[in-house]
Design a protein around this motif. Structure first.
Motif, PDB file in Angstrom:
ATOM      1  N   THR A 328       0.827  -1.206   0.000  1.00 48.47           N
ATOM      2  CA  THR A 328       0.000   0.000   0.000  1.00 48.47           C
ATOM      3  C   THR A 328       0.861   1.254   0.000  1.00 48.47           C
ATOM      4  OG1 THR A 328      -1.827  -1.118   1.140  1.00 48.47           O
ATOM      5  CG2 THR A 328      -1.724   1.296   1.317  1.00 48.47           C
ATOM      6  N   ILE A 329       1.904   1.246   0.811  1.00 40.73           N
ATOM      7  CA  ILE A 329       2.831   2.387   0.892  1.00 40.73           C
ATOM      8  C   ILE A 329       3.497   2.632  -0.462  1.00 40.73           C
ATOM      9  CG2 ILE A 329       4.953   3.246   1.961  1.00 40.73           C
ATOM     10  CD1 ILE A 329       4.163   1.286   4.362  1.00 40.73           C
ATOM     11  N   SER A 330       4.023   1.569  -1.033  1.00 41.86           N
ATOM     12  CA  SER A 330       4.759   1.672  -2.298  1.00 41.86           C
ATOM     13  C   SER A 330       3.896   2.235  -3.419  1.00 41.86           C
ATOM     14  CB  SER A 330       5.297   0.292  -2.690  1.00 41.86           C
ATOM     15  OG  SER A 330       5.958   0.355  -3.942  1.00 41.86           O
ATOM     16  N   VAL A 331       2.732   1.653  -3.609  1.00 45.89           N
ATOM     17  CA  VAL A 331       1.844   2.091  -4.684  1.00 45.89           C
ATOM     18  C   VAL A 331       1.415   3.543  -4.478  1.00 45.89           C
ATOM     19  CG1 VAL A 331      -0.420   1.738  -5.752  1.00 45.89           C
ATOM     20  CG2 VAL A 331       1.025  -0.231  -5.215  1.00 45.89           C
ATOM     21  N   GLY A 332       1.076   3.900  -3.244  1.00 41.82           N
ATOM     22  CA  GLY A 332       0.643   5.263  -2.951  1.00 41.82           C
ATOM     23  C   GLY A 332       1.696   6.297  -3.299  1.00 41.82           C
ATOM     24  N   ILE A 334       4.300   6.087  -5.353  1.00 43.21           N
ATOM     25  CA  ILE A 334       4.570   6.173  -6.791  1.00 43.21           C
ATOM     26  C   ILE A 334       3.493   6.996  -7.496  1.00 43.21           C
ATOM     27  CG2 ILE A 334       4.710   4.833  -8.936  1.00 43.21           C
ATOM     28  CD1 ILE A 334       6.006   2.584  -7.226  1.00 43.21           C
ATOM     29  N   ILE A 335       2.229   6.756  -7.141  1.00 49.14           N
ATOM     30  CA  ILE A 335       1.137   7.531  -7.746  1.00 49.14           C
ATOM     31  C   ILE A 335       1.256   9.005  -7.371  1.00 49.14           C
ATOM     32  CG2 ILE A 335      -1.369   7.888  -7.731  1.00 49.14           C
ATOM     33  CD1 ILE A 335      -1.685   4.872  -7.363  1.00 49.14           C
ATOM     34  N   SER A 336       1.647   9.286  -6.128  1.00 55.15           N
ATOM     35  CA  SER A 336       1.824  10.670  -5.678  1.00 55.15           C
ATOM     36  C   SER A 336       2.820  11.399  -6.573  1.00 55.15           C
ATOM     37  CB  SER A 336       2.318  10.703  -4.226  1.00 55.15           C
ATOM     38  OG  SER A 336       2.684  12.011  -3.845  1.00 55.15           O
ATOM     39  N   GLY A 337       3.963  10.762  -6.844  1.00 55.30           N
ATOM     40  CA  GLY A 337       4.980  11.392  -7.675  1.00 55.30           C
ATOM     41  C   GLY A 337       4.469  11.720  -9.061  1.00 55.30           C
ATOM     42  N   LEU A 338       3.621  10.862  -9.589  1.00 53.85           N
ATOM     43  CA  LEU A 338       3.059  11.104 -10.918  1.00 53.85           C
ATOM     44  C   LEU A 338       2.121  12.314 -10.913  1.00 53.85           C
ATOM     45  CD1 LEU A 338       2.353   7.414 -12.030  1.00 53.85           C
ATOM     46  CD2 LEU A 338       4.297   8.874 -12.652  1.00 53.85           C
ATOM     47  N   PHE A 339       1.327  12.466  -9.855  1.00 55.00           N
ATOM     48  CA  PHE A 339       0.425  13.625  -9.780  1.00 55.00           C
ATOM     49  C   PHE A 339       1.205  14.930  -9.618  1.00 55.00           C
ATOM     50  CE2 PHE A 339      -3.265  10.794  -8.877  1.00 55.00           C
ATOM     51  CZ  PHE A 339      -4.166  11.386  -9.750  1.00 55.00           C
ATOM     52  N   PHE A 340       2.250  14.922  -8.793  1.00 53.99           N
ATOM     53  CA  PHE A 340       3.033  16.144  -8.622  1.00 53.99           C
ATOM     54  C   PHE A 340       3.772  16.505  -9.909  1.00 53.99           C
ATOM     55  CE2 PHE A 340       3.021  15.311  -3.856  1.00 53.99           C
ATOM     56  CZ  PHE A 340       2.218  16.403  -3.580  1.00 53.99           C
ATOM     57  N   THR A 341       4.217  15.492 -10.632  1.00 53.03           N
ATOM     58  CA  THR A 341       4.857  15.746 -11.924  1.00 53.03           C
ATOM     59  C   THR A 341       3.866  16.414 -12.879  1.00 53.03           C
ATOM     60  OG1 THR A 341       6.351  13.844 -11.679  1.00 53.03           O
ATOM     61  CG2 THR A 341       5.971  14.666 -13.913  1.00 53.03           C
ATOM     62  N   ALA A 342       2.643  15.900 -12.887  1.00 56.20           N
ATOM     63  CA  ALA A 342       1.604  16.481 -13.749  1.00 56.20           C
ATOM     64  C   ALA A 342       1.304  17.921 -13.342  1.00 56.20           C
ATOM     65  CB  ALA A 342       0.334  15.632 -13.670  1.00 56.20           C
ATOM     66  N   PHE A 362      -2.805  13.468  -1.325  1.00 57.47           N
ATOM     67  CA  PHE A 362      -3.594  12.294  -0.953  1.00 57.47           C
ATOM     68  C   PHE A 362      -2.704  11.046  -0.927  1.00 57.47           C
ATOM     69  CE2 PHE A 362      -6.175   8.590  -1.944  1.00 57.47           C
ATOM     70  CZ  PHE A 362      -7.334   8.767  -1.192  1.00 57.47           C
ATOM     71  N   PHE A 363      -1.887  10.889  -1.968  1.00 56.16           N
ATOM     72  CA  PHE A 363      -1.050   9.687  -2.074  1.00 56.16           C
ATOM     73  C   PHE A 363       0.339   9.870  -1.447  1.00 56.16           C
ATOM     74  CE2 PHE A 363      -4.119   8.905  -5.524  1.00 56.16           C
ATOM     75  CZ  PHE A 363      -4.506   7.610  -5.192  1.00 56.16           C
ATOM     76  N   LEU A 364       0.723  11.106  -1.135  1.00 61.19           N
ATOM     77  CA  LEU A 364       1.994  11.343  -0.445  1.00 61.19           C
ATOM     78  C   LEU A 364       1.841  11.160   1.062  1.00 61.19           C
ATOM     79  CD1 LEU A 364       4.942  12.364  -0.261  1.00 61.19           C
ATOM     80  CD2 LEU A 364       4.016  14.705  -0.201  1.00 61.19           C
ATOM     81  N   GLY A 427      11.887  12.201  -5.977  1.00 56.51           N
ATOM     82  CA  GLY A 427      12.179  11.618  -4.666  1.00 56.51           C
ATOM     83  C   GLY A 427      11.082  10.696  -4.173  1.00 56.51           C
ATOM     84  N   VAL A 428       9.830  11.112  -4.303  1.00 53.47           N
ATOM     85  CA  VAL A 428       8.726  10.298  -3.789  1.00 53.47           C
ATOM     86  C   VAL A 428       8.548   9.027  -4.611  1.00 53.47           C
ATOM     87  CG1 VAL A 428       6.906  11.497  -5.082  1.00 53.47           C
ATOM     88  CG2 VAL A 428       6.339  10.330  -2.967  1.00 53.47           C
ATOM     89  N   ILE A 429       8.767   9.098  -5.914  1.00 52.38           N
ATOM     90  CA  ILE A 429       8.641   7.906  -6.760  1.00 52.38           C
ATOM     91  C   ILE A 429       9.700   6.864  -6.388  1.00 52.38           C
ATOM     92  CG2 ILE A 429       8.910   7.022  -9.112  1.00 52.38           C
ATOM     93  CD1 ILE A 429       7.593   9.611 -10.100  1.00 52.38           C
ATOM     94  N   VAL A 430      10.942   7.309  -6.224  1.00 52.18           N
ATOM     95  CA  VAL A 430      12.014   6.374  -5.865  1.00 52.18           C
ATOM     96  C   VAL A 430      11.765   5.758  -4.488  1.00 52.18           C
ATOM     97  CG1 VAL A 430      14.492   6.137  -5.425  1.00 52.18           C
ATOM     98  CG2 VAL A 430      13.697   7.570  -7.317  1.00 52.18           C
ATOM     99  N   SER A 431      11.266   6.560  -3.543  1.00 52.90           N
ATOM    100  CA  SER A 431      10.986   6.033  -2.193  1.00 52.90           C
ATOM    101  C   SER A 431       9.942   4.924  -2.236  1.00 52.90           C
ATOM    102  CB  SER A 431      10.514   7.160  -1.273  1.00 52.90           C
ATOM    103  OG  SER A 431       9.215   7.626  -1.617  1.00 52.90           O
ATOM    104  N   GLY A 432       9.014   5.012  -3.182  1.00 52.27           N
ATOM    105  CA  GLY A 432       7.986   3.992  -3.326  1.00 52.27           C
ATOM    106  C   GLY A 432       8.556   2.634  -3.702  1.00 52.27           C
ATOM    107  N   PHE A 433       9.623   2.642  -4.484  1.00 52.18           N
ATOM    108  CA  PHE A 433      10.270   1.382  -4.856  1.00 52.18           C
ATOM    109  C   PHE A 433      11.182   0.865  -3.735  1.00 52.18           C
ATOM    110  CE2 PHE A 433       9.244   3.042  -9.124  1.00 52.18           C
ATOM    111  CZ  PHE A 433       8.633   1.919  -9.667  1.00 52.18           C
ATOM    112  N   VAL A 434      11.856   1.774  -3.043  1.00 50.84           N
ATOM    113  CA  VAL A 434      12.788   1.381  -1.979  1.00 50.84           C
ATOM    114  C   VAL A 434      12.075   0.655  -0.840  1.00 50.84           C
ATOM    115  CG1 VAL A 434      14.320   2.271  -0.166  1.00 50.84           C
ATOM    116  CG2 VAL A 434      14.494   3.155  -2.491  1.00 50.84           C
TER     117      VAL A 434
END
Length: 455
Positions: A328-332, A334-342, A362-364, A427-434
């Motif tokens: 749940t943490i990981s997916v959230g 990664i999605i957060s990083g995509l929204f901030f990028t947008a 919401f996802f961060l 940063g948030v996207i990479v943390s989701g994978f770590v």
């Protein structure tokens, strides 16, 4: 000295007391208030930073440097909280952390420049550490509670406590809007001074909670050993899942059993706080400088976005109970990083910005309802507060590194929007994978024998 070991509880031996439904719910409510107030003070600084910058005549780069140096001082304070709580107890730890919040707010109102501001804002580390204190405390209470509903849905219930972050941020933004509209932009000192009142009240209320059964058992084992009653100590330790041998908690979190989680989760927090520093703590700055949103509209955007962020905690707490906290943490994230990028790459239309910013928060923020409970499950009782606090303290190196990179990029004339993208969104996207590299090691609560409350 060897590391801590656990045994299967002995039938008929002394055991952990049960926590009543009333005690569980009272502790949950007070933990929520304590975290909300701690966040309120912490975010108040970031929200008022543009006004403080104007008051002292700083440039944006200088204000970011001050914010980064505050994070350095905060990190040292947070690092000391975990071992303290493993020594004095979870109840006293909560009182100390909220009292530190009050002291931080009061001292900030009296600052006269960058040096004094950095010094007194470092005290806010006591408040920031409150999240690891209440995560440790509630994890232990929920393990032996008589409230079966909470026991079955402990992650979701804890997510209600963690909504204190977006709600605290919301209160800070709303409070600043009221104070500055009545007394003007220079009223930031008054805002901090008034913030001490709720913190003092909550610190007093924290005295009503009772210590966790696990810590009580650990203290009793230590007392029996000190008196030379080693056989009784071993029996109690066996029955309650308490350590039969101990070393310093800070050493324990780096032993073979816990090293992987300490390293993986610390790295995840460092990287994720690139985004927290960029989009939450300095949310007003990124909206004003990065997207060109008018200052009068920014506070409203922050308030609305944090309301959505609060729902993120509930959603991720619920999902963590059903689909696993780590995933749940990981997916959230990664999605957060995509929204901030947008948000950063898209148009500066106010509706578009608020929608993407809200979903980013919401996802961060939401996964923190899962990760704080998850990491408490990654350590044994004798080092649980130390492990959770140490990992939580890695937020500050994350804020420091992220802050220095933001400062360097803006000083080099890179646009704030691009800087926020490179630091926060990535940063948030990479943390989701770590975070996928972590795993739980603590015994399941059902393995522990519980007894009727005889207190």
């Amino acid at each position: 000295m060897s590391s801590t070991t656990h045994s299967s509880p002995s039938q008929g031996a002394p055991a952990l007391r049960r926590v009543s439904i009333r005690e569980t719910r009272l502790a949950t409510g007070i933990a929520f208030l304590a975290w909300t107030i701690a966040v309120y003070d912490f975010i108040l600084f970031g929200t008022l930073l543009p006004r403080i910058e104007e008051s002292f005549g700083w440039t944006t780069s200088h204000a970011l440097l001050v914010s980064t140096l505050v994070s350095v001082g905060t990190a040292f304070v947070v690092l000391g909280v975990g071992p303290l709580v493993d020594k004095i107890g979870r109840r006293r730890g909560m009182i100390v952390s909220v009292a530190g919040t009050a002291a931080s707010s009061a001292a900030t109102a009296a600052t006269v420049g960058a040096g004094s501001l950095i010094g007194v804002r470092s005290i806010s580390g006591l408040g920031l550490a409150e999240q690891s204190v209440n995560a440790t405390y509630l994890n232990e209470l929920y393990a032996v509670t008589e409230d079966e509903k909470i026991k079955r849905n402990r992650g979701f219930v804890y997510s209600m406590v963690q909504t204190g972050w977006p709600l605290g941020a919301l209160l800070a933004a709303a409070f600043v809007a009221v104070v500055t509209s009545v007394w003007g932009a220079d009223a930031w000192r008054l805002a901090f001074l008034l913030a001490t009142v709720p913190a003092i009240i909550v610190a007093i209320v924290c005295r009503k909670i009772r210590e966790s059964p696990q810590f009580e058992a650990q203290q009793e084992v230590a007392r029996l050993r000190k008196e030379g009653r080693t056989a009784e100590a071993a029996t109690l330790a066996d029955a309650t899942g308490t350590a039969t041998e101990t070393v310093a908690p800070l050493r324990r979190i780096f032993d073979k059993k816990h090293l992987r989680n300490t390293v993986v989760l610390s790295l995840a927090w460092i990287l994720n706080w690139f985004a927290i520093q960029t989009f939450s703590v300095l949310g007003t700055t990124v909206l004003e400088k990065g997207k060109g949103i008018d200052a009068s509209s920014v506070l409203l955007l922050v308030i609305v976005s944090n309301l959505v962020g609060a729902l993120g905690y509930l959603a991720h707490g619920w999902a963590g109970d059903r689909f696993g906290r780590r995933n749940t943490i990981s997916v959230g994230w990664i999605i957060s990083g995509l929204f901030f990028t947008a948000m950063l790459l898209g148009p500066s239309d106010q509706l578009y910005v608020v929608l993407t910013y809200m979903m980013g928060l919401f996802f961060l923020l939401g996964p923190y309802a899962a990760i704080l409970f998850f990491q408490a499950e990654c350590f044994d009782t004798d080092c649980r507060a130390t492990g959770s606090a140490f990992i939580g303290a890695m937020s500050q190196p994350g804020a420091i590194i992220g802050g220095f990179i933001l400062t360097a990029l803006t000083a080099a004339s890179v646009s704030y929007s691009t800087s926020a993208l490179l630091v926060g969104a990535i940063g948030v996207i990479v943390s989701g994978f770590v975070v996928l590299g972590a795993r739980t090691v603590a015994p399941e609560p059902d393995e522990l024998v519980v007894a009727e409350d005889v207190a």
